[in-house]
Scaffold this motif. Structure first.
Motif, PDB file in Angstrom:
ATOM      1  N   GLY A  72       6.677   3.864   1.627  1.00 14.16           N
ATOM      2  CA  GLY A  72       5.590   3.033   1.130  1.00 14.16           C
ATOM      3  C   GLY A  72       6.022   1.685   0.606  1.00 14.16           C
ATOM      4  N   LEU A  75       4.384  -1.210   2.678  1.00 13.98           N
ATOM      5  CA  LEU A  75       2.944  -1.171   2.913  1.00 13.98           C
ATOM      6  C   LEU A  75       2.263  -2.316   2.185  1.00 13.98           C
ATOM      7  N   PHE A  76       1.256  -2.885   2.792  1.00 11.99           N
ATOM      8  CA  PHE A  76       0.446  -3.903   2.135  1.00 11.99           C
ATOM      9  C   PHE A  76      -0.985  -3.752   2.611  1.00 11.99           C
ATOM     10  N   ALA A  77      -1.913  -4.251   1.818  1.00  7.59           N
ATOM     11  CA  ALA A  77      -3.328  -4.122   2.134  1.00  7.59           C
ATOM     12  C   ALA A  77      -3.864  -5.443   2.664  1.00  7.59           C
ATOM     13  N   VAL A  78      -4.718  -5.365   3.634  1.00  7.45           N
ATOM     14  CA  VAL A  78      -5.404  -6.537   4.176  1.00  7.45           C
ATOM     15  C   VAL A  78      -6.876  -6.388   3.825  1.00  7.45           C
ATOM     16  N   MET A  79      -7.392  -7.365   3.103  1.00  4.61           N
ATOM     17  CA  MET A  79      -8.796  -7.334   2.697  1.00  4.61           C
ATOM     18  C   MET A  79      -9.545  -8.394   3.485  1.00  4.61           C
TER      19      MET A  79
END
Length: 98
Positions: A72, A75-79
């Motif tokens: 993890g 991991l990164f979030a794309v909004m």
């Protein structure tokens, strides 16, 4: 990144394993010396000694150390905002807020 390292944690088994390998190789050689079969018997002897050496290595408890990424960690979030508020034009502007 440093390379991986092979270590042995069971060094206290080195002398018993070495003694067992030497004794078993001697007994195998003694029993195979008069057996018929030519080169095949020496190949069988070598395979048996190699198998005993592999078992002896297992008693020395080999450990493989290396660097690994944490699960993890990458991991990164794309909004995405596709709401109507981005379609609003400010007063006196030709472009939308989006």
């Amino acid at each position: 990144m440093s390379p991986a390292v092979l270590t042995f944690s069971g060094w206290n088994w080195l002398l018993p394993v070495g003694g067992f390998l030497a004794a078993s190789a001697l007994v195998l050689f003694w029993s195979y010396r008069a057996a018929p079969g030519g080169a095949l018997r020496w190949a069988c002897l070598a395979l048996k000694v190699a198998a005993l050496a592999a078992l002896g290595l297992c008693l020395l408890e080999p450990l493989w150390f290396g660097e690994h990424a944490r699960p993890g960690a990458n991991l990164f979030a794309v909004m995405v905002d596709n709401s109507q508020s981005l379609q609003i034009k400010d007063a006196g502007s030709l472009q939308t807020r989006g």
